[in-house]
Design a protein around this motif. Sequence first.
Motif, PDB file in Angstrom:
ATOM      1  N   ASN A  97      10.001   5.153  -5.253  1.00 51.31           N
ATOM      2  CA  ASN A  97       9.208   5.198  -4.025  1.00 51.31           C
ATOM      3  C   ASN A  97      10.095   5.575  -2.841  1.00 51.31           C
ATOM      4  O   ASN A  97      11.193   5.040  -2.672  1.00 51.31           O
ATOM      5  CB  ASN A  97       8.572   3.822  -3.799  1.00 51.31           C
ATOM      6  N   GLN A  98       9.613   6.508  -2.007  1.00 46.75           N
ATOM      7  CA  GLN A  98      10.423   6.942  -0.870  1.00 46.75           C
ATOM      8  C   GLN A  98      10.637   5.833   0.148  1.00 46.75           C
ATOM      9  O   GLN A  98      11.528   5.921   0.997  1.00 46.75           O
ATOM     10  CB  GLN A  98       9.769   8.142  -0.188  1.00 46.75           C
ATOM     11  N   ALA A 143       0.836  -1.195   0.000  1.00 45.12           N
ATOM     12  CA  ALA A 143       0.000   0.000   0.000  1.00 45.12           C
ATOM     13  C   ALA A 143       0.873   1.248   0.000  1.00 45.12           C
ATOM     14  O   ALA A 143       1.899   1.313   0.689  1.00 45.12           O
ATOM     15  CB  ALA A 143      -0.913  -0.009   1.221  1.00 45.12           C
ATOM     16  N   LEU A 144       0.453   2.237  -0.774  1.00 42.89           N
ATOM     17  CA  LEU A 144       1.208   3.478  -0.875  1.00 42.89           C
ATOM     18  C   LEU A 144       0.736   4.461   0.178  1.00 42.89           C
ATOM     19  O   LEU A 144      -0.463   4.564   0.466  1.00 42.89           O
ATOM     20  CB  LEU A 144       1.033   4.089  -2.269  1.00 42.89           C
ATOM     21  N   ASP A 145       1.681   5.206   0.760  1.00 51.48           N
ATOM     22  CA  ASP A 145       1.298   6.229   1.725  1.00 51.48           C
ATOM     23  C   ASP A 145       0.838   7.480   0.993  1.00 51.48           C
ATOM     24  O   ASP A 145       0.856   7.555  -0.239  1.00 51.48           O
ATOM     25  CB  ASP A 145       2.460   6.539   2.670  1.00 51.48           C
ATOM     26  N   VAL A 183       6.751   5.626  -8.369  1.00 49.52           N
ATOM     27  CA  VAL A 183       5.500   6.256  -7.944  1.00 49.52           C
ATOM     28  C   VAL A 183       5.765   7.755  -7.768  1.00 49.52           C
ATOM     29  O   VAL A 183       6.819   8.250  -8.166  1.00 49.52           O
ATOM     30  CB  VAL A 183       4.991   5.635  -6.623  1.00 49.52           C
ATOM     31  N   ARG A 184       4.827   8.458  -7.184  1.00 52.38           N
ATOM     32  CA  ARG A 184       5.044   9.892  -6.967  1.00 52.38           C
ATOM     33  C   ARG A 184       6.117  10.093  -5.904  1.00 52.38           C
ATOM     34  O   ARG A 184       6.061   9.511  -4.827  1.00 52.38           O
ATOM     35  CB  ARG A 184       3.748  10.580  -6.536  1.00 52.38           C
ATOM     36  N   ALA A 185       7.079  10.933  -6.229  1.00 52.92           N
ATOM     37  CA  ALA A 185       8.147  11.290  -5.289  1.00 52.92           C
ATOM     38  C   ALA A 185       8.171  12.807  -5.186  1.00 52.92           C
ATOM     39  O   ALA A 185       8.896  13.476  -5.917  1.00 52.92           O
ATOM     40  CB  ALA A 185       9.491  10.751  -5.758  1.00 52.92           C
TER      41      ALA A 185
END
Length: 396
Positions: A176-177, A2-4, A167-169
Motif C-alpha cells: 500500500n502506498q 479505507a483505501l484511496d 493492495v493495488r500499487a
Amino acid sequence: MALDAESGTLSPLPDVLSHGLVAVSTFGLLSFFCSTSLFCYITWRLISWHRYSRVKAPTNQFLLLIYHLLFADIQQACAFMLNVGALRNNAILVGTPLCFAQGWFVSTGDLASSVFICAIAVHTFFSVVKNYRLPTKAFYCAIAGCWTFIYSMAAIGPIIHGRNFYVRAAAWCWINQAYGRERLWLHYFWIFVAMFSTILIYTFVYIWLRAKSRAGDISKQTVHGATPLMILYPLIYTVCTAPLASLRIYALAGHTVSLGWFCMAGTMIACNGWLDVLLYASTRADIVFAELPPSEETGLGTFVFMGRSLQEPGMAVSQGVQSESRIGFARKSQESVNTERLYSMGNISIKGEVIVTTTSVGDASIGRSRLGNETTASSEPMSTTWDMRSKKSSES
C-alpha cells in the motif's frame, strides 16, 4: 483502513495497462518456464548424485547458489505472471487471494533475487581473489539466514497491518502506498544495498584481475576471457532491476509516475529469470551441466566465456607457481599433488590416481677469471628431473 482511489480496485483496465501488462505477463511466463526447467534439472542431478555416488563429497557451493537464485527467480516470475489474472478479469481486484499472492511474490521474489545475486558476487570474490570458501556447515547456515531474512521482510508488513498491506500499487498489487516507510525499509533499501554491493564487488574483481595480468601472475588470455563476465554479471542485473526500483523511489518522493513507465519497468524486471538462466548456464556450464558431481573448485578455471573454459590446460605446471588452497581457516601449501577420486556407475567402479613429483632445477654456476687477454668460463648445465606416475585400475 479505507483505501484511496489509487490503491483500490481498478475496473476496467485502461488501455495502457491492457497492452502493457501483456508484455509483463509474457516475459514473466518466459522467466517462470526457464527458471523452473533449470531448477528441476539441477534438482534431478542433486538427487541422482546423492543416491548413486559412493563418495559423499560436499555439493559445489556455486551450484547451490545458482539453485537458490533460480528458486528466487521462480517467485519473482510468479509475481509478474499473475498479471494474467488482471487481463482475464479486465480489472485489478483488491482484497482477493490473487492480489495478496502477487504482492507477496513481488516482495519475496525481488528481494530474494537481489540477495542471491549479491551472494554470488561475494562468493566469486572469495573464490577468485582469496581462493577461499566457507566450511560446508557455515555455508548452509548462510543460505538459511538469507531465506530467513527474505521471508521476515515480507511477513512483517502483513503481520502488523493486516489485509490492507498488499493492495493495488499502480499497475499491479504490492505494498500500500500509504506505507511508504515499509516500502523503503522492508524492501528497496536492501535491494539498493545488494545492487551497489554487487557492482562494487565485481568492479574490484575486474581491477584485481587486470593488475594480476600486468604483473604476470595470471595469463592475459585467462584475464581477457574473465573480465567481460565481471562486467556482464552486474550489468544485466542492474539494467533489469534498477528501472522499477528507481521509479518506486521517485514515486515515494511524491512525484507522479505514469502507468506506461511502470509497465516498461515491470517488463524489464520480469526478464530477470530467463536472463539469469541464460547467463549462468552458459558461463558456468562446467558446474551447472556436469554429468558427475562437480568438485568443490569454484575459482577462475570454472568460468566459461563464449563456449571456452578460461583455465588453460597445464597452466599451473607451466607457470611453476606453488598453489595454495584454503578451506575454512586452514591453509595448505602443496609441492606434490596426490588426487584421488572415486565414482560409481552402476556395478562398475573406476578409481584414478595421479602422482606428480618435481625436483627443483639446479642452479647454474659460472666462474670467470681473467689473465691478460685470456678469459675462461665454466658452467654446469641445468638438470631437471621429472617423474610422473599415473596409475589407473578398474574393477567390476
